[in-house]
Design an enzyme around this catalytic site. Structure first.
Site, PDB file in Angstrom:
ATOM      1  N   TRP A  47       0.832  -1.221   0.000  1.00 55.02           N
ATOM      2  CA  TRP A  47       0.000   0.000   0.000  1.00 55.02           C
ATOM      3  C   TRP A  47       0.860   1.263   0.000  1.00 55.02           C
ATOM      4  O   TRP A  47       0.398   2.345  -0.248  1.00 55.02           O
ATOM      5  CB  TRP A  47      -0.910   0.007   1.239  1.00 55.02           C
ATOM      6  CG  TRP A  47      -0.157   0.261   2.551  1.00 55.02           C
ATOM      7  CD1 TRP A  47       0.961  -0.405   2.999  1.00 55.02           C
ATOM      8  CD2 TRP A  47      -0.444   1.248   3.536  1.00 55.02           C
ATOM      9  NE1 TRP A  47       1.368   0.086   4.211  1.00 55.02           N
ATOM     10  CE2 TRP A  47       0.521   1.097   4.580  1.00 55.02           C
ATOM     11  CE3 TRP A  47      -1.421   2.219   3.664  1.00 55.02           C
ATOM     12  CZ2 TRP A  47       0.535   1.904   5.710  1.00 55.02           C
ATOM     13  CZ3 TRP A  47      -1.408   3.027   4.808  1.00 55.02           C
ATOM     14  CH2 TRP A  47      -0.444   2.870   5.812  1.00 55.02           C
ATOM     15  N   ASP A  48       2.139   1.081   0.292  1.00 54.42           N
ATOM     16  CA  ASP A  48       3.074   2.209   0.311  1.00 54.42           C
ATOM     17  C   ASP A  48       2.896   3.066  -0.946  1.00 54.42           C
ATOM     18  O   ASP A  48       2.966   4.293  -0.907  1.00 54.42           O
ATOM     19  CB  ASP A  48       4.541   1.720   0.336  1.00 54.42           C
ATOM     20  CG  ASP A  48       4.850   0.768   1.487  1.00 54.42           C
ATOM     21  OD1 ASP A  48       3.929   0.054   1.928  1.00 54.42           O
ATOM     22  OD2 ASP A  48       6.012   0.721   1.930  1.00 54.42           O
ATOM     23  N   GLU A  54       0.999  -2.188  12.605  1.00 58.95           N
ATOM     24  CA  GLU A  54       1.254  -3.634  12.658  1.00 58.95           C
ATOM     25  C   GLU A  54       1.577  -4.153  14.063  1.00 58.95           C
ATOM     26  O   GLU A  54       1.932  -5.319  14.217  1.00 58.95           O
ATOM     27  CB  GLU A  54       2.364  -4.002  11.670  1.00 58.95           C
ATOM     28  CG  GLU A  54       1.929  -3.769  10.233  1.00 58.95           C
ATOM     29  CD  GLU A  54       2.940  -4.253   9.209  1.00 58.95           C
ATOM     30  OE1 GLU A  54       4.067  -4.595   9.596  1.00 58.95           O
ATOM     31  OE2 GLU A  54       2.585  -4.261   8.015  1.00 58.95           O
TER      32      GLU A  54
HETATM   33  C1  BGC Z   1       5.181  -1.358   7.531  1.00 55.92           C
HETATM   34  C2  BGC Z   1       4.118  -1.459   6.466  1.00 55.92           C
HETATM   35  C3  BGC Z   1       4.762  -1.297   5.111  1.00 55.92           C
HETATM   36  C4  BGC Z   1       5.890  -2.288   4.918  1.00 55.92           C
HETATM   37  C5  BGC Z   1       6.632  -2.070   3.617  1.00 55.92           C
HETATM   38  C6  BGC Z   1       6.276  -2.373   7.245  1.00 55.92           C
HETATM   39  O1  BGC Z   1       7.293  -2.224   8.171  1.00 55.92           O
HETATM   40  O2  BGC Z   1       4.647  -1.582   8.795  1.00 55.92           O
HETATM   41  O3  BGC Z   1       3.136  -0.465   6.663  1.00 55.92           O
HETATM   42  O4  BGC Z   1       3.814  -1.456   4.109  1.00 55.92           O
HETATM   43  O5  BGC Z   1       6.810  -2.126   5.962  1.00 55.92           O
HETATM   44  O6  BGC Z   1       7.207  -0.814   3.562  1.00 55.92           O
END
Ligand code: BGC
Length: 764
Positions: free
Chosen positions: A356-357, A484
């Site tokens: 989603w970034d 997360e």
């Molecule tokens: C973050 C996610 C992100 C992913 C990739 C993770 O550490 O919590 O939001 O999409 O990294 O950048």
């Protein structure tokens, strides 16, 4: 103001990070900044060349595999290495290397206006021969398949033979680190050479990925060394092609040549790869080094003209701002097979997956600086829509599209579902960026061709996924929001609010396409088997969407249970225990109020009209206290929100953290690749944060403020196809149309016409 990033360190720890910082790419090819001559033994390195989306498929091993867990995942492959060029001096064949002899002078630079990286070294061999060496390299923005290296070797104090050994190496592996979940833990060797050939003084290698069967190939040739060729040979079971050239070096007379490497793969290049590469070689033969450099400069001139951000008052930050924007440009996929990996094309962290970034942190940048690239990124999502539909069914839904949390080819790659698949919000995030694209461009044909289907199918998912409760509210259970450290919860505020927006817009767009093109509307409804009745349910669910609110605190609760948990003991958590994910079991983290990254606060940024100012303020203050920013996707959001809420000083502090995150390796993992979402966040912290940009239904809004550390700043935004330069000083905002039709924008609530040849200036 500077267009260069310069470094003069030869420390091992810096070198491996610099491989990421000095990577070159064009959205298709990415080459890490490794040394042509390599470092020699025992110096840590991640030697890598990548083709965006070129991947293999590997099994995911599970101790306990349950229903609909993905069985395989994709992995971006490190492909044929053409970086190696060795220089040997004299009959003794002394090898040029920073590990031996004496480095008398050394600098490396990244030229962000010329699109090249350069290394200059004065080196004295153990036997006393001195040379000046210059390596210049470029991944062409104009010729998609080309990675080019230009070399110059000048004897300073001798006349003797110089031997050049240039290598194409197909015996490559991916980088693995089993101790870090953010990097691939196994499956290093997945690409195998199928064909090695030498044709008319060029080398050709073709390799195949072990399971996906995808093939890529490379053809290399040199210019400027005609008649110096001694040998082209295949070695190591035909996995390497080695070119040997010899020439008589003369004092102060440079020996100059260039190596042209053409990369092709069967995702993009139909037909036989060898023929395709040869055809491209034919085209490149007619171009000389000068023309190549000129075309690259021209490309970047146009890019910067429409997207540069200038800050008067802090050179270090200026450097970081341009650097971040430049690397975004280098990493953005430009075809339907590819997108922007979490680390760009600069490294192997997150195994080349798209998250989603892109939609939340990077599309906004391109939308305002290079809308065509934003469009390409959205087209990629449309190209995986069928797979998202299949995944929705696999996950037990009757209809709709569930986009994968992480992927390359559209299939879910996340093996840890609580912080992966459960992040259903990605589907709403994608819908959100389609809406933003429409609002900023008003491109109706794109809406019909791509946007409508994505919006309608994602809306369907929410209706299927959620349920009406006895009190009439619509609830969404068992999801994970962006944070997360809090997983699988009911009614995550971020997810619910984004789903609400998705549903509202799907309803709106459905009515809109009826009006724009009745015929198309019929065809689409038929194809999707979507009729008024179902679309009415979008509206009902949106209106009834439950958005958790805590009366006592006056904030939106992150989810149904977050505020009931104990607050993490921040005071007694040692510094070296951050990021927490590397030191605590997930369940420990899930039990507490502790956020890895912006969650509710992010929703308040994206959907500010869903909450009143006081609630937004309270939420910001509350969540700030429990957020670790262990994810690099966090500080930029807090920066934008601090600026919005009037705390410019705080906004500036957070912004500083984003700007040089990779340049200063503040997250200690730049070696695995650059933090692309954060790079987008830097731009957003200026344009959405300090300048208050919002893309709304009635137009583009600005609410500019000037951080006290700066005298002025300027940036570019695109609205309905017209680029506008915005400059903010301590009292005034000025708007200039760079080209295109006049447009109107809102500044501090006032509608301003931006016309040709006329600067609109107003006080704020
Ligand atoms: C973050 C996610 C992100 C992913 C990739 C993770 O550490 O919590 O939001 O999409 O990294 O950048």
């Amino acid at each position: 103001m500077s267009w260069k990033i310069a470094r003069d360190s030869l420390k091992e720890i810096d070198l491996v990070n610099e491989e990421s910082l000095f990577f070159l790419g064009n959205g298709y090819i990415g080459v890490r900044g490794n040394f042509e001559e390599s470092y020699g033994r025992a110096v840590p390195t991640v030697r890598g060349t990548y083709l965006n989306a070129f991947h293999d498929v590997i099994d995911i091993p599970y101790g306990e595999k349950l229903f609909a867990f993905p069985e395989t995942q994709q992995k971006m492959l490190n492909v044929i290495d053409t970086q190696t060029i060795h220089i040997y001096l004299g009959d003794e064949k002394e090898h040029f290397s920073i590990q031996e002899g004496e480095v008398k002078e050394y600098t490396r630079k990244l030229h962000m206006d010329e699109g090249k990286a350069e290394r200059n070294i004065r080196w004295k061999s153990p036997l006393g021969k001195e040379i000046d060496v210059c390596f210049e390299r470029m991944v062409s923005f104009v010729h998609r398949e080309l990675f080019y290296i230009k070399v110059s070797v000048t004897p300073v104090n001798f006349n003797d033979v110089i031997t050049i050994v240039s290598i194409m190496d197909g015996d490559v592996e991916n980088f693995v680190d089993a101790s870090d979940p953010r990097v691939g833990g196994g499956h290093a060797k997945l690409l195998h050479v199928q064909e090695a050939d030498t044709i008319e003084e060029s080398g050709f290698l073709r390799s195949r990925a072990e399971s996906s069967g995808l093939e890529m190939a490379c053809l290399s040739f040199h210019k400027g060394l005609d008649d110096k060729l001694v040998d082209i040979s295949k070695e190591a079971d035909d996995q390497r092609i080695i070119f040997t050239y010899q020439t008589q070096g003369r004092q102060e007379q440079p020996v100059e040549f260039s190596k042209w490497n053409i990369y092709v793969d069967d995702l993009r290049h139909s037909g036989e790869l060898k023929q395709k590469a040869q055809r491209i070689r034919g085209q490149l033969e007619t171009i000389d080094d000068f023309q190549l450099a000129k075309a690259q400069r021209k490309y970047l001139e146009t890019f910067w003209e429409r997207s540069d951000v200038e800050v008067d008052g802090d050179d270090d930050l200026q450097e970081g701002i341009r650097f971040n924007l430049y690397h975004l440009l280098q990493s953005a996929g430009r075809d339907k097979y590819s997108n922007i990996t979490a680390k760009g094309l600069s490294g192997e962290g997150y195994e080349g997956h798209y998250f989603w970034d892109t939609e939340i942190y990077m599309v906004p940048v391109f939308l305002m600086t290079a809308p065509d690239l934003a469009k390409q990124l959205l087209i990629y999502r449309h190209s995986i829509l069928d797979k998202a539909r299949e995944r929705a069914v696999e996950m037990g839904h009757r209809r709709g599209a569930l986009f994968p949390w992480r992927t390359i080819n559209g299939k879910e790659c996340s093996s840890y579902f609580p912080a992966g698949t459960a992040q259903y919000h990605i589907s709403a995030d994608i819908a959100y960026s389609y809406i933003q694209y429409f609002l900023a461009t008003r491109d109706e044909s794109f809406l019909l061709d791509y946007g409508a289907e994505v919006l309608l199918e994602t809306a369907r998912l929410w209706v299927d996924m959620g349920h009406f409760r006895k009190d009439g509210t619509f609830a969404i259970d068992n999801v994970t929001g962006p944070d997360e450290y809090t997983c699988v919860v009911n009614n995550n505020y971020y997810t619910n609010s984004m789903a609400k927006y998705n549903l509202e817009w799907a309803y709106k767009i459905y009515q809109m396409i009826k009006e724009i093109d009745g015929n198309y509307f019929e065809i689409l409804s038929e194809r999707l088997n979507l009729w008024d009745k179902e679309v009415e349910s979008f509206k009902r669910a949106a209106e009834a969407m439950y958005l958790p609110y805590d009366e006592e605190l006056g904030i939106h609760a992150q989810d149904d249970t977050f505020l009931q948990k104990a607050v993490w003991d921040f005071e007694n958590t040692p510094k070296e225990h951050y990021p927490l994910l590397l030191h605590y079991h997930p369940l420990t983290l899930y039990r507490y109020q502790v956020c890895k990254q912006a969650d509710t606060v992010l929703s308040h940024f994206l959907l500010e009209d869903y909450a009143d100012e006081e609630t937004i303020h309270n939420s910001y203050n509350y969540y700030e206290r429990v957020t670790t920013h262990d994810s690099s996707l966090s500080t930029c959001v807090f920066s934008m929100m601090a600026s919005k809420l009037g705390d410019l000083e705080k906004g500036y502090q957070y912004f500083q953290g984003t700007t040089r995150l990779d340049l200063d390796n503040t997250h200690n993992n730049t070696k695995d690749g650059l933090h692309m979402a954060n790079m987008g966040g830097t731009w957003m912290a200026i344009v959405y944060g300090f300048a208050g940009l919002r893309v709304k239904e009635n137009g583009l809004h600005l609410d500019p403020k000037l951080p006290k550390q700066w005298n002025s700043y300027s940036f570019h935004i695109h609205y309905k196809g017209s680029p506008v330069k915005v400059k903010v000083t301590d009292e005034k905002v000025s708007l200039t149309l760079v080209e295109g039709e006049q447009v109107s924008l809102w500044v501090n609530g006032e509608e301003i016409q931006v016309k040709r040849n006329e600067q609109a200036t107003l006080s704020y």
